[in-house]
Design an enzyme around this catalytic site. Structure first.
Site, PDB file in Angstrom:
ATOM      1  N   GLY A  11       0.847  -1.203   0.000  1.00  0.00           N
ATOM      2  CA  GLY A  11       0.000   0.000   0.000  1.00  0.00           C
ATOM      3  C   GLY A  11       0.871   1.238   0.000  1.00  0.00           C
ATOM      4  N   ALA A  13       1.691   3.494  -2.038  1.00  0.00           N
ATOM      5  CA  ALA A  13       1.266   4.767  -2.630  1.00  0.00           C
ATOM      6  C   ALA A  13       0.051   5.350  -1.916  1.00  0.00           C
ATOM      7  CB  ALA A  13       0.963   4.583  -4.119  1.00  0.00           C
ATOM      8  N   GLN A  15      -2.097   6.818   1.658  1.00  0.00           N
ATOM      9  CA  GLN A  15      -1.789   7.966   2.530  1.00  0.00           C
ATOM     10  C   GLN A  15      -0.918   7.579   3.735  1.00  0.00           C
ATOM     11  OE1 GLN A  15      -4.724  10.149   4.551  1.00  0.00           O
ATOM     12  NE2 GLN A  15      -5.982   8.374   5.088  1.00  0.00           N
ATOM     13  N   ASN A 107     -10.344  -9.273   1.986  1.00  0.00           N
ATOM     14  CA  ASN A 107      -9.089  -9.194   2.738  1.00  0.00           C
ATOM     15  C   ASN A 107      -8.474 -10.570   2.929  1.00  0.00           C
ATOM     16  OD1 ASN A 107      -8.315  -6.431   3.372  1.00  0.00           O
ATOM     17  ND2 ASN A 107     -10.403  -6.347   4.135  1.00  0.00           N
ATOM     18  N   ASP A 161      -3.606   2.876  19.129  1.00  0.00           N
ATOM     19  CA  ASP A 161      -4.536   2.936  20.265  1.00  0.00           C
ATOM     20  C   ASP A 161      -3.771   3.235  21.556  1.00  0.00           C
ATOM     21  OD1 ASP A 161      -6.967   1.742  18.731  1.00  0.00           O
ATOM     22  OD2 ASP A 161      -5.296   0.401  18.321  1.00  0.00           O
ATOM     23  N   HIS A 189      -7.818  -4.121  17.433  1.00  0.00           N
ATOM     24  CA  HIS A 189      -7.770  -2.736  16.963  1.00  0.00           C
ATOM     25  C   HIS A 189      -9.143  -2.388  16.397  1.00  0.00           C
ATOM     26  CE1 HIS A 189      -6.879   1.002  15.054  1.00  0.00           C
ATOM     27  NE2 HIS A 189      -7.229   0.518  13.887  1.00  0.00           N
TER      28      HIS A 189
HETATM   29  P1  NAX Z   1      -5.192   4.317   1.306  1.00  0.00           P
HETATM   30  O1  NAX Z   1      -6.438   3.865   0.651  1.00  0.00           O
HETATM   31  O2  NAX Z   1      -4.752   5.728   1.208  1.00  0.00           O
HETATM   32  O3  NAX Z   1      -3.979   3.425   0.792  1.00  0.00           O
HETATM   33  C1  NAX Z   1      -4.026   2.047   0.708  1.00  0.00           C
HETATM   34  C2  NAX Z   1      -3.157   1.638  -0.457  1.00  0.00           C
HETATM   35  O4  NAX Z   1      -3.069   0.221  -0.434  1.00  0.00           O
HETATM   36  C3  NAX Z   1      -3.729   2.041  -1.805  1.00  0.00           C
HETATM   37  O5  NAX Z   1      -2.752   2.766  -2.529  1.00  0.00           O
HETATM   38  C4  NAX Z   1      -4.053   0.703  -2.464  1.00  0.00           C
HETATM   39  O6  NAX Z   1      -3.827   0.716  -3.869  1.00  0.00           O
HETATM   40  C5  NAX Z   1      -3.077  -0.223  -1.762  1.00  0.00           C
HETATM   41  N1  NAX Z   1      -3.469  -1.628  -1.769  1.00  0.00           N
HETATM   42  C6  NAX Z   1      -4.710  -2.153  -1.663  1.00  0.00           C
HETATM   43  N2  NAX Z   1      -4.657  -3.492  -1.751  1.00  0.00           N
HETATM   44  C7  NAX Z   1      -3.364  -3.810  -1.906  1.00  0.00           C
HETATM   45  C8  NAX Z   1      -2.681  -5.032  -2.076  1.00  0.00           C
HETATM   46  N3  NAX Z   1      -3.355  -6.181  -2.118  1.00  0.00           N
HETATM   47  N4  NAX Z   1      -1.336  -5.009  -2.197  1.00  0.00           N
HETATM   48  C9  NAX Z   1      -0.671  -3.844  -2.194  1.00  0.00           C
HETATM   49  N5  NAX Z   1      -1.253  -2.652  -2.044  1.00  0.00           N
HETATM   50  C10 NAX Z   1      -2.586  -2.630  -1.898  1.00  0.00           C
HETATM   51  O7  NAX Z   1      -5.349   3.854   2.833  1.00  0.00           O
HETATM   52  P2  NAX Z   1      -4.489   4.320   4.097  1.00  0.00           P
HETATM   53  O8  NAX Z   1      -5.110   5.507   4.704  1.00  0.00           O
HETATM   54  O9  NAX Z   1      -3.061   4.365   3.728  1.00  0.00           O
HETATM   55  O10 NAX Z   1      -4.792   3.115   5.092  1.00  0.00           O
HETATM   56  C11 NAX Z   1      -4.300   1.810   4.853  1.00  0.00           C
HETATM   57  C12 NAX Z   1      -4.939   0.819   5.815  1.00  0.00           C
HETATM   58  O11 NAX Z   1      -4.600   1.107   7.152  1.00  0.00           O
HETATM   59  C13 NAX Z   1      -6.469   0.798   5.776  1.00  0.00           C
HETATM   60  O12 NAX Z   1      -6.903  -0.560   5.761  1.00  0.00           O
HETATM   61  C14 NAX Z   1      -6.868   1.439   7.079  1.00  0.00           C
HETATM   62  O13 NAX Z   1      -8.127   0.994   7.526  1.00  0.00           O
HETATM   63  C15 NAX Z   1      -5.748   0.967   7.976  1.00  0.00           C
HETATM   64  N6  NAX Z   1      -5.538   1.688   9.234  1.00  0.00           N
HETATM   65  C16 NAX Z   1      -5.133   0.961  10.310  1.00  0.00           C
HETATM   66  C17 NAX Z   1      -4.831   1.536  11.532  1.00  0.00           C
HETATM   67  C18 NAX Z   1      -4.375   0.707  12.700  1.00  0.00           C
HETATM   68  O14 NAX Z   1      -4.200   1.278  13.780  1.00  0.00           O
HETATM   69  N7  NAX Z   1      -4.152  -0.609  12.588  1.00  0.00           N
HETATM   70  C19 NAX Z   1      -5.009   2.996  11.738  1.00  0.00           C
HETATM   71  C20 NAX Z   1      -5.010   3.779  10.479  1.00  0.00           C
HETATM   72  C21 NAX Z   1      -5.696   3.134   9.296  1.00  0.00           C
HETATM   73  O15 NAX Z   1      -7.066   3.423   9.354  1.00  0.00           O
END
Ligand code: NAX
Length: 327
Positions: A11, A13, A15, A107, A161, A189
């Site tokens: 992921g 690229a 945020q 997932n 958290d 989480h």
């Molecule tokens: P974004 O949607 O900005 O970025 C996710 C990136 O992952 C995208 O660029 C997408 O193309 C890529 N991606 C999707 N499937 C993929 C795969 N199979 N292989 C490689 N890349 C893949 O999300 P972002 O804000 O960066 O958040 C990423 C993840 O973190 C989300 O699932 C979000 O829910 C989770 N979080 C987890 C947290 C935690 O405490 N555990 C907190 C923050 C966040 O919400």
């Protein structure tokens, strides 16, 4: 100087990736003397791969002295080759109207594939952190899909958290966040996590004693920490990214370099401690040393805490039962 280590980030690229990669490359995760090679994974989609190219151009333009190489990948089998650390950030978060079964299935497919790829090609000592939600269950799926790697090498991120809880306690007591010790967050989480400051001290004093308000704990503190992610989405229009990346750095740094006796929270496969069934990916208080974590033992679990732990455990065992047919 030290030999470079390989750090895979999925992921890349997205945020969180944008807030994370520059800090890894500058040495904040593994130390200011540890060169790194970044092995970045994005989905094959042209837009995502182009965005990844842009991020790589910016990484190059930082001229980080510790950045010994950068690779772009669209296949986990190449992205995870010989990797020493893997930060699995990319996932499919729950979209509007998405059914739970659908979320678990998409997932499941991602984390089964990535678990198998880690199993096949990663370093036998790879340290894996799953950030992508549902983080605990995704980590569980990856662990179960990598039978040749030690289960203990798979972890999920509860550190955000933990840090959120620490910051609330510092604000409430008017003390420095860096003085907080012995805080933990049990479980998943998700809003069911149980942030527990019964053992915590701040500047050596009992936090519970300083606050001395059980109603604040139950009615303000726990919901504030549990719903912090939603509060950030409501305020920012986007989910937490910089704080999530910061927590990922903290988690990996402490795991790799040690916590110096301090408690930190990690989501780890249970060894049966505190009655949590073996292998459930659960937030526990741990200390870390020499690249290994150890669960803090012997803590008293009172009736309210047991109730909270049971609730977050039930959510996790339900999620894990929901993916059992995939594994
Ligand atoms: P974004 O949607 O900005 O970025 C996710 C990136 O992952 C995208 O660029 C997408 O193309 C890529 N991606 C999707 N499937 C993929 C795969 N199979 N292989 C490689 N890349 C893949 O999300 P972002 O804000 O960066 O958040 C990423 C993840 O973190 C989300 O699932 C979000 O829910 C989770 N979080 C987890 C947290 C935690 O405490 N555990 C907190 C923050 C966040 O919400």
């Amino acid at each position: 100087s030290k030999k470079p280590v390989r750090v895979a980030v999925t992921g890349a690229a997205g945020q969180i990736g944008y807030a994370l990669l520059f800090r890894i490359a500058s040495g904040e995760m593994l130390g200011k003397d540890q060169p790194v090679i970044l092995q970045l994974l994005e989905i094959p989609d042209e837009k995502a791969q182009n965005a990844l190219k842009g991020v790589i151009m910016e990484l190059e333009d930082c001229a980080f002295p510790l950045l010994a190489g950068i690779e772009a990948h669209s296949d986990p089998m190449t992205a995870f080759k010989d990797t020493d650390y893997a930060l699995l950030v990319g996932s499919r978060p729950r979209g509007p109207g998405m059914e739970r079964a659908e979320l678990l299935a998409v997932n499941g497919a991602i984390f089964i594939g990535q678990g198998k790829a880690l199993n096949a090609v990663a370093s036998r000592n790879v340290k894996v952190l799953v950030v992508g939600n549902p983080a605990n269950t995704n980590a569980y799926i990856a662990m179960k899909s990598a039978p040749d790697l030690p289960a203990k090498n798979f972890t999920a991120m509860l550190r955000l958290d933990h840090n959120r809880a620490a910051s609330q306690l510092a604000a409430k007591t008017g003390m420095a966040v860096s003085d907080i010790e012995k805080l933990t967050v049990w479980g998943n989480h998700s809003p069911t996590m149980y942030a527990d400051y019964r053992f915590a001290t701040i500047g050596g004093e009992s936090v519970k004693g300083l606050i001395n308000d059980e109603t604040w704990n139950r009615e303000t503190f726990l919901p504030t920490v549990g719903k912090r992610g939603a509060a950030i989405i409501a305020a920012r229009g986007l989910s937490s990214a910089a704080s999530a990346a910061n927590a990922a750095i903290d988690h990996m740094r402490d795991w790799a370099l040690g916590s110096n006796g301090k408690w930190v929270t990690m989501g780890i496969p249970s060894d049966g401690s505190y009655g949590i069934p073996k292998d459930v990916m659960f937030g526990f208080p741990v200390t870390t040393e020499n690249g290994e974590y150890k669960i803090v033992q012997g803590l008293d679990i009172d009736a309210f805490s047991q109730e909270c732990i049971n609730k977050t455990l039930k959510e996790l065992t339900d999620e894990q039962a929901g993916v059992a047919h995939l594994l």
